[in-house]
Write a protein that holds these residues in place. Structure first.
Motif, PDB file in Angstrom:
ATOM      1  N   ALA A 119      22.470  46.636  28.949  1.00  0.00           N
ATOM      2  CA  ALA A 119      21.505  46.188  27.945  1.00  0.00           C
ATOM      3  C   ALA A 119      20.453  47.275  27.770  1.00  0.00           C
ATOM      4  O   ALA A 119      19.788  47.667  28.733  1.00  0.00           O
ATOM      5  CB  ALA A 119      20.849  44.876  28.376  1.00  0.00           C
ATOM      6  N   LEU A 120      20.308  47.760  26.547  1.00  0.00           N
ATOM      7  CA  LEU A 120      19.384  48.860  26.262  1.00  0.00           C
ATOM      8  C   LEU A 120      18.162  48.368  25.492  1.00  0.00           C
ATOM      9  O   LEU A 120      18.281  47.699  24.466  1.00  0.00           O
ATOM     10  CB  LEU A 120      20.101  49.938  25.436  1.00  0.00           C
ATOM     11  CG  LEU A 120      21.342  50.579  26.073  1.00  0.00           C
ATOM     12  CD1 LEU A 120      21.989  51.536  25.080  1.00  0.00           C
ATOM     13  CD2 LEU A 120      20.974  51.313  27.364  1.00  0.00           C
ATOM     14  N   GLY A 121      16.991  48.720  25.980  1.00  0.00           N
ATOM     15  CA  GLY A 121      15.760  48.501  25.248  1.00  0.00           C
ATOM     16  C   GLY A 121      15.273  47.060  25.251  1.00  0.00           C
ATOM     17  O   GLY A 121      15.841  46.163  25.876  1.00  0.00           O
ATOM     18  N   ASP A 122      14.177  46.873  24.535  1.00  0.00           N
ATOM     19  CA  ASP A 122      13.539  45.564  24.335  1.00  0.00           C
ATOM     20  C   ASP A 122      13.222  45.518  22.849  1.00  0.00           C
ATOM     21  O   ASP A 122      12.111  45.807  22.420  1.00  0.00           O
ATOM     22  CB  ASP A 122      12.281  45.470  25.199  1.00  0.00           C
ATOM     23  CG  ASP A 122      11.617  44.106  25.158  1.00  0.00           C
ATOM     24  OD1 ASP A 122      12.157  43.204  24.483  1.00  0.00           O
ATOM     25  OD2 ASP A 122      10.554  43.936  25.788  1.00  0.00           O
ATOM     26  N   THR A 123      14.226  45.183  22.053  1.00  0.00           N
ATOM     27  CA  THR A 123      14.178  45.490  20.626  1.00  0.00           C
ATOM     28  C   THR A 123      13.242  44.602  19.809  1.00  0.00           C
ATOM     29  O   THR A 123      12.655  45.062  18.836  1.00  0.00           O
ATOM     30  CB  THR A 123      15.586  45.406  20.015  1.00  0.00           C
ATOM     31  OG1 THR A 123      16.150  44.118  20.305  1.00  0.00           O
ATOM     32  CG2 THR A 123      16.497  46.474  20.590  1.00  0.00           C
ATOM     33  N   VAL A 124      13.121  43.331  20.192  1.00  0.00           N
ATOM     34  CA  VAL A 124      12.268  42.411  19.423  1.00  0.00           C
ATOM     35  C   VAL A 124      11.405  41.633  20.403  1.00  0.00           C
ATOM     36  O   VAL A 124      11.887  40.725  21.085  1.00  0.00           O
ATOM     37  CB  VAL A 124      13.107  41.431  18.570  1.00  0.00           C
ATOM     38  CG1 VAL A 124      12.177  40.550  17.724  1.00  0.00           C
ATOM     39  CG2 VAL A 124      14.082  42.177  17.677  1.00  0.00           C
ATOM     40  N   LYS A 125      10.133  41.969  20.462  1.00  0.00           N
ATOM     41  CA  LYS A 125       9.229  41.280  21.378  1.00  0.00           C
ATOM     42  C   LYS A 125       8.676  40.016  20.704  1.00  0.00           C
ATOM     43  O   LYS A 125       8.424  40.003  19.520  1.00  0.00           O
ATOM     44  CB  LYS A 125       8.099  42.217  21.784  1.00  0.00           C
ATOM     45  CG  LYS A 125       8.606  43.458  22.532  1.00  0.00           C
ATOM     46  CD  LYS A 125       7.516  44.491  22.708  1.00  0.00           C
ATOM     47  CE  LYS A 125       8.063  45.734  23.390  1.00  0.00           C
ATOM     48  NZ  LYS A 125       9.026  46.475  22.532  1.00  0.00           N
ATOM     49  N   GLY A 126       8.511  38.962  21.495  1.00  0.00           N
ATOM     50  CA  GLY A 126       8.000  37.711  20.946  1.00  0.00           C
ATOM     51  C   GLY A 126       9.081  36.774  20.457  1.00  0.00           C
ATOM     52  O   GLY A 126       8.791  35.761  19.818  1.00  0.00           O
ATOM     53  N   ALA A 127      10.344  37.081  20.757  1.00  0.00           N
ATOM     54  CA  ALA A 127      11.439  36.188  20.375  1.00  0.00           C
ATOM     55  C   ALA A 127      11.366  34.901  21.198  1.00  0.00           C
ATOM     56  O   ALA A 127      10.879  34.898  22.330  1.00  0.00           O
ATOM     57  CB  ALA A 127      12.778  36.883  20.586  1.00  0.00           C
ATOM     58  N   THR A 128      11.858  33.814  20.629  1.00  0.00           N
ATOM     59  CA  THR A 128      11.813  32.534  21.326  1.00  0.00           C
ATOM     60  C   THR A 128      12.973  31.671  20.873  1.00  0.00           C
ATOM     61  O   THR A 128      13.631  31.964  19.875  1.00  0.00           O
ATOM     62  CB  THR A 128      10.481  31.811  21.051  1.00  0.00           C
ATOM     63  OG1 THR A 128      10.399  30.632  21.860  1.00  0.00           O
ATOM     64  CG2 THR A 128      10.360  31.398  19.586  1.00  0.00           C
ATOM     65  N   GLU A 129      13.226  30.577  21.621  1.00  0.00           N
ATOM     66  CA  GLU A 129      14.239  29.599  21.221  1.00  0.00           C
ATOM     67  C   GLU A 129      13.902  28.255  21.838  1.00  0.00           C
ATOM     68  O   GLU A 129      13.163  28.187  22.833  1.00  0.00           O
ATOM     69  CB  GLU A 129      15.641  30.040  21.646  1.00  0.00           C
ATOM     70  CG  GLU A 129      15.850  30.077  23.147  1.00  0.00           C
ATOM     71  CD  GLU A 129      17.282  30.393  23.541  1.00  0.00           C
ATOM     72  OE1 GLU A 129      18.200  30.071  22.764  1.00  0.00           O
ATOM     73  OE2 GLU A 129      17.477  30.954  24.631  1.00  0.00           O
ATOM     74  N   GLY A 130      14.414  27.191  21.251  1.00  0.00           N
ATOM     75  CA  GLY A 130      14.148  25.852  21.771  1.00  0.00           C
ATOM     76  C   GLY A 130      14.561  24.787  20.781  1.00  0.00           C
ATOM     77  O   GLY A 130      15.336  25.045  19.854  1.00  0.00           O
TER      78      GLY A 130
END
Length: 337
Positions: A104-115
């Motif tokens: 797994a490379l990088g942290d492409t989208v910060k603030g992602a969520t699910e629920g």
């Protein structure tokens, strides 16, 4: 006879010349990207492909499949890149990563969520639309036991309806297990749409008509920016309980909120070794959730192809992608846009 000898000699000379000619350079094999069937996944995939093709001059293509089959294909290097990988969620990924087959490379989208979500008007009402609150005390997933009649399933009216992910998504397994963990499996229908687009259509249609709807969803997406929604509360994350939710064979799953979201670019280990320049690029990809949700909303509202939306995004945000790649690559990409 002399004419025949001359003809044979000529033919032999021609064959010799052909044999001595250098072999044509073989065209490079395309890099296989996963063809992801949800909006953010398809847009991010096309952003990456556009940079790889236009900036690095390498061919790409896409191969379709469900999340689980694509992660399996990545582990086998049948595909090389998954553009939006929610790393660490599925047992397939965890096993392949432990075996050193995927990265797994990088942290492409910060603030992602699910629920699990409901429209705000279900809890608070909407006087402007003449909608009264139907579940004023709904706060958590556990509270849903009291409100199955609010989310009545049209085909099984004695139960509520929960809109799950499509079959084949890792989240579909987790949500099915959550229904058991929260004691809702007998009071709610586990309804699964055929695709991410069908799930979107079902949710959007219900909200526009002011109807109550209970559904799983995630961000980045245009939907969360388009409507006023409330995410239902769940217990704090528990790693051991999470394992029971990701295992479809676990008979007694335990409740917990989902693993904190980290979006990365999944690659096969052979890809990592063969394309260090692309690994460096992928590691630097950073897509702010605001501009990304905007691009997703425009793509959805205009019914644009992900490829066209990706090119539009890159034209609008050169400040973003110029930080991901070397200057010469950036200039080549700019010329193609």
């Amino acid at each position: 006879m002399n004419g025949l000898r001359a003809l044979l000699a000529s033919s032999l000379l021609t064959l010799a010349a052909l044999g001595a000619a250098p072999a044509a350079t073989a065209a490079p094999q395309p890099i296989h990207f996963a063809d992801l069937n949800w909006e953010s996944g398809s847009l991010i995939t096309e952003i990456l492909r556009t940079v790889v093709e236009g900036g690095y001059g390498l061919p790409t293509d896409t191969l379709p499949g469900t999340t689980i089959t694509l992660e399996t294909a990545l582990a086998n290097n049948d595909i090389q890149v998954i553009g939006e990988e929610w790393a660490g969620r599925s047992p397939v990924w965890v096993k392949a990563e432990a075996e050193g087959k995927v990265v797994a490379l990088g942290d492409t989208v910060k603030g992602a969520t699910e629920g699990w979500w409901v429209p705000e008007y279900v809890i608070k009402g909407d006087p402007q639309r003449g909608i009264k609150p139907l579940a004023p005390e709904l706060r958590s997933v556990s509270d849903l036991k009291r409100y199955k009649e609010v989310f009545k399933d049209p085909e099984s009216p004695d139960k509520g309806r929960f809109l799950n992910s499509p079959i084949g998504w890792t989240s579909e397994i987790v949500n099915k297990q959550k229904l058991k963990a929260y004691g809702l499996q007998d009071s709610y229908v586990n309804f699964r749409s055929g695709s991410g687009a069908a799930l979107d259509a079902e949710i959007s249609s219900s909200i526009r008509r002011g109807k109550p709807v209970l559904f799983y969803y995630w961000s980045p997406t245009p939907l969360l920016g388009r409507f006023k929604l409330v995410q239902l509360q769940e217990p704090p994350f528990d790693a051991q309980a999470w394992k029971t939710l990701t295992d479809p064979a676990e008979p007694n799953p335990r409740p917990t909120r989902s693993l904190a979201s980290k979006l990365s670019i999944g690659v096969s280990t052979p890809f990592q070794q063969q394309y260090p320049q692309l690994v460096e690029f992928f590691t630097k990809v950073d897509l702010p959730i605001g501009p990304l949700n905007q691009a997703l909303a425009q793509m959805s509202e205009n019914h644009s192809e992900p490829r066209d939306s990706a090119r539009a995004f890159l034209r609008q945000h050169p400040d973003l992608w110029r930080a991901w790649v070397p200057a010469d690559v950036a200039d080549k990409l700019a010329a193609t846009l």
